[in-house]
Design an enzyme around this catalytic site. Structure first.
Site, PDB file in Angstrom:
ATOM      1  N   GLY A  17       0.786  -1.240   0.000  1.00  0.00           N
ATOM      2  CA  GLY A  17       0.000   0.000   0.000  1.00  0.00           C
ATOM      3  C   GLY A  17       0.815   1.285   0.000  1.00  0.00           C
ATOM      4  O   GLY A  17       1.842   1.402  -0.671  1.00  0.00           O
ATOM      5  N   ASN A  86       3.468   5.364   9.176  1.00  0.00           N
ATOM      6  CA  ASN A  86       2.443   4.989   8.208  1.00  0.00           C
ATOM      7  C   ASN A  86       1.632   3.761   8.634  1.00  0.00           C
ATOM      8  O   ASN A  86       0.469   3.634   8.237  1.00  0.00           O
ATOM      9  CB  ASN A  86       3.133   4.726   6.861  1.00  0.00           C
ATOM     10  N   TYR A 151     -11.402   4.035  14.339  1.00  0.00           N
ATOM     11  CA  TYR A 151     -10.434   4.568  13.368  1.00  0.00           C
ATOM     12  C   TYR A 151     -10.496   6.090  13.336  1.00  0.00           C
ATOM     13  O   TYR A 151      -9.470   6.769  13.357  1.00  0.00           O
ATOM     14  CB  TYR A 151     -10.731   3.971  11.993  1.00  0.00           C
ATOM     15  N   LYS A 155      -7.347   8.592  14.198  1.00  0.00           N
ATOM     16  CA  LYS A 155      -6.749   9.520  13.230  1.00  0.00           C
ATOM     17  C   LYS A 155      -6.894  10.974  13.695  1.00  0.00           C
ATOM     18  O   LYS A 155      -6.060  11.818  13.377  1.00  0.00           O
ATOM     19  CB  LYS A 155      -7.364   9.302  11.848  1.00  0.00           C
ATOM     20  N   THR A 186      -5.727   0.617  -1.785  1.00  0.00           N
ATOM     21  CA  THR A 186      -4.703  -0.234  -1.164  1.00  0.00           C
ATOM     22  C   THR A 186      -5.406  -1.467  -0.584  1.00  0.00           C
ATOM     23  O   THR A 186      -6.650  -1.505  -0.512  1.00  0.00           O
ATOM     24  CB  THR A 186      -4.011   0.500   0.003  1.00  0.00           C
TER      25      THR A 186
HETATM   26  P1  NAD Z   1      -2.615  -1.182   4.259  1.00  0.00           P
HETATM   27  O1  NAD Z   1      -3.471  -1.969   5.193  1.00  0.00           O
HETATM   28  O2  NAD Z   1      -2.798  -1.417   2.807  1.00  0.00           O
HETATM   29  O3  NAD Z   1      -1.095  -1.332   4.696  1.00  0.00           O
HETATM   30  C1  NAD Z   1      -0.746  -1.099   6.043  1.00  0.00           C
HETATM   31  C2  NAD Z   1       0.541  -1.799   6.373  1.00  0.00           C
HETATM   32  O4  NAD Z   1       0.778  -1.592   7.784  1.00  0.00           O
HETATM   33  C3  NAD Z   1       0.502  -3.308   6.151  1.00  0.00           C
HETATM   34  O5  NAD Z   1       1.681  -3.745   5.491  1.00  0.00           O
HETATM   35  C4  NAD Z   1       0.427  -3.882   7.556  1.00  0.00           C
HETATM   36  O6  NAD Z   1       1.022  -5.167   7.681  1.00  0.00           O
HETATM   37  C5  NAD Z   1       1.192  -2.819   8.340  1.00  0.00           C
HETATM   38  N1  NAD Z   1       0.864  -2.878   9.764  1.00  0.00           N
HETATM   39  C6  NAD Z   1      -0.366  -3.010  10.332  1.00  0.00           C
HETATM   40  N2  NAD Z   1      -0.260  -3.087  11.653  1.00  0.00           N
HETATM   41  C7  NAD Z   1       1.070  -2.991  11.946  1.00  0.00           C
HETATM   42  C8  NAD Z   1       1.811  -3.027  13.144  1.00  0.00           C
HETATM   43  N3  NAD Z   1       1.218  -3.189  14.343  1.00  0.00           N
HETATM   44  N4  NAD Z   1       3.159  -2.889  13.080  1.00  0.00           N
HETATM   45  C9  NAD Z   1       3.783  -2.754  11.876  1.00  0.00           C
HETATM   46  N5  NAD Z   1       3.132  -2.732  10.699  1.00  0.00           N
HETATM   47  C10 NAD Z   1       1.785  -2.858  10.745  1.00  0.00           C
HETATM   48  O7  NAD Z   1      -2.881   0.372   4.581  1.00  0.00           O
HETATM   49  P2  NAD Z   1      -2.734   1.670   3.637  1.00  0.00           P
HETATM   50  O8  NAD Z   1      -4.035   1.893   2.990  1.00  0.00           O
HETATM   51  O9  NAD Z   1      -1.495   1.571   2.847  1.00  0.00           O
HETATM   52  O10 NAD Z   1      -2.619   2.783   4.771  1.00  0.00           O
HETATM   53  C11 NAD Z   1      -1.380   3.270   5.251  1.00  0.00           C
HETATM   54  C12 NAD Z   1      -1.668   4.376   6.248  1.00  0.00           C
HETATM   55  O11 NAD Z   1      -2.405   5.417   5.600  1.00  0.00           O
HETATM   56  C13 NAD Z   1      -2.500   3.936   7.434  1.00  0.00           C
HETATM   57  O12 NAD Z   1      -2.076   4.611   8.599  1.00  0.00           O
HETATM   58  C14 NAD Z   1      -3.892   4.384   7.061  1.00  0.00           C
HETATM   59  O13 NAD Z   1      -4.723   4.568   8.172  1.00  0.00           O
HETATM   60  C15 NAD Z   1      -3.595   5.668   6.323  1.00  0.00           C
HETATM   61  N6  NAD Z   1      -4.653   6.056   5.403  1.00  0.00           N
HETATM   62  C16 NAD Z   1      -5.023   5.250   4.382  1.00  0.00           C
HETATM   63  C17 NAD Z   1      -6.051   5.640   3.541  1.00  0.00           C
HETATM   64  C18 NAD Z   1      -6.512   4.790   2.390  1.00  0.00           C
HETATM   65  O14 NAD Z   1      -7.543   5.134   1.795  1.00  0.00           O
HETATM   66  N7  NAD Z   1      -5.813   3.726   2.024  1.00  0.00           N
HETATM   67  C19 NAD Z   1      -6.693   6.860   3.746  1.00  0.00           C
HETATM   68  C20 NAD Z   1      -6.290   7.661   4.796  1.00  0.00           C
HETATM   69  C21 NAD Z   1      -5.265   7.265   5.626  1.00  0.00           C
END
Ligand code: NAD
Length: 252
Positions: A17, A86, A151, A155, A186
């Site tokens: 992601g 992240n 969540y 955030k 993602t």
């Molecule tokens: P994702 O779930 O696709 O990837 C997240 C990664 O974090 C994964 O590889 C997972 O294994 C790792 N992870 C989870 N828990 C963990 C832990 N305890 N220790 C270490 N690694 C851990 O998520 P994403 O969509 O790539 O999101 C990344 C960040 O961006 C997150 O903080 C998410 O909340 C934020 N975000 C995402 C979106 C979206 O639409 N995708 C929107 C706003 C914010």
């Protein structure tokens, strides 16, 4: 271009992601990158990062593991310039009155305590040389929506933690900013769509696109370029800021 030449960066949650895109773009722009994620063995994403990156198996919700891994990163690369907090989870998608205490706590443990632990153990390494901390909050840390209450709370916390830490560490040259993505396609969002009953992912993606005035869902690189900017000296006068990258979602 080499916008972050030789900076040493940690990207948490870099296996897939947004985190993978951040690690890739930082490496492309000249950084050396430590990727933290849960898997014991290096994830496939590491193969694209050449020898400028190394993987650590770390649960960011476990303080001792975070402390140890950050010390090892500094030992391996010689310093620490950038921390990208992240790693995050979406958690349960139930209305507040149905959420259990364990479900609530798990989301806060990863999304809030994880940012706290990584920041806590990164700051001492930045104390005498400055640095940049980039926290992944969300549009869900700025505005409400009728879903994923733990969540949203997590955030919102990350947004305010970023501003507080920006003020605490500005005099040391340690900048702290948050990024607020709209929906980015993602594994997290695909999982969220499945949880809400979607079976046709193309249709789900089209529906999500309509929430963004720009007419599409975001890509991980949309966020990674924001991270490169905040990690680089191009943003040297920026701290305590909220960088919204959301295709106009919150502009209405
Ligand atoms: P994702 O779930 O696709 O990837 C997240 C990664 O974090 C994964 O590889 C997972 O294994 C790792 N992870 C989870 N828990 C963990 C832990 N305890 N220790 C270490 N690694 C851990 O998520 P994403 O969509 O790539 O999101 C990344 C960040 O961006 C997150 O903080 C998410 O909340 C934020 N975000 C995402 C979106 C979206 O639409 N995708 C929107 C706003 C914010």
């Amino acid at each position: 271009m080499r916008r972050v030449e030789n900076k040493v960066c940690i990207v948490t949650g870099g296996a897939v992601g947004i985190g993978t895109a951040c690690a890739q773009r930082l490496v492309d722009e000249g950084a050396r990158v430590a990727v933290f994620d849960l898997a014991i063995t290096p994830p496939a994403a590491m193969r694209g990062l050449a020898d400028r990156a190394r993987y650590w198996s770390v649960d960011v919700a476990t303080e001792i593991a975070v402390h140890r891994a950050i010390a090892e990163v500094v030992e391996h690369f010689g310093s620490l310039d950038v921390l990208v907090n992240n790693a995050g989870i979406a958690g349960t998608n139930k209305p507040t009155h149905e959420v259990t205490e364990d479900e609530w706590d798990r989301v806060q443990a990863v999304n809030v305590k994880g940012v706290f632990f990584c920041t806590k153990h990164a700051v001492p390494h930045m104390w005498d040389r400055g640095g940049s901390i980039v926290n992944l909050s969300s549009i869900y840390g700025l505005v409400g929506a009728p879903d994923v209450p733990p969540y949203h709370a997590s955030k919102g916390a990350v947004a305010l933690m970023s501003r507080t830490d920006a003020l605490l560490y500005a005099s040391r040259g340690i900048r702290v900013n948050s990024i607020h993505p709209g929906y980015i396609w993602t594994p997290m969002v695909e999982g969220h769509m499945r949880d809400t009953g979607a079976t046709d992912m193309d249709a789900a993606r089209r529906d999500l696109a309509q929430l963004h005035p720009i007419g599409r869902v975001g890509e991980p690189d949309d966020i990674a370029w924001g991270v490169v900017y905040l990690a680089s000296d191009e943003s040297a006068f920026m701290t305590g800021a909220q960088l919204v990258i959301d295709g106009g979602y919150t502009a209405r």
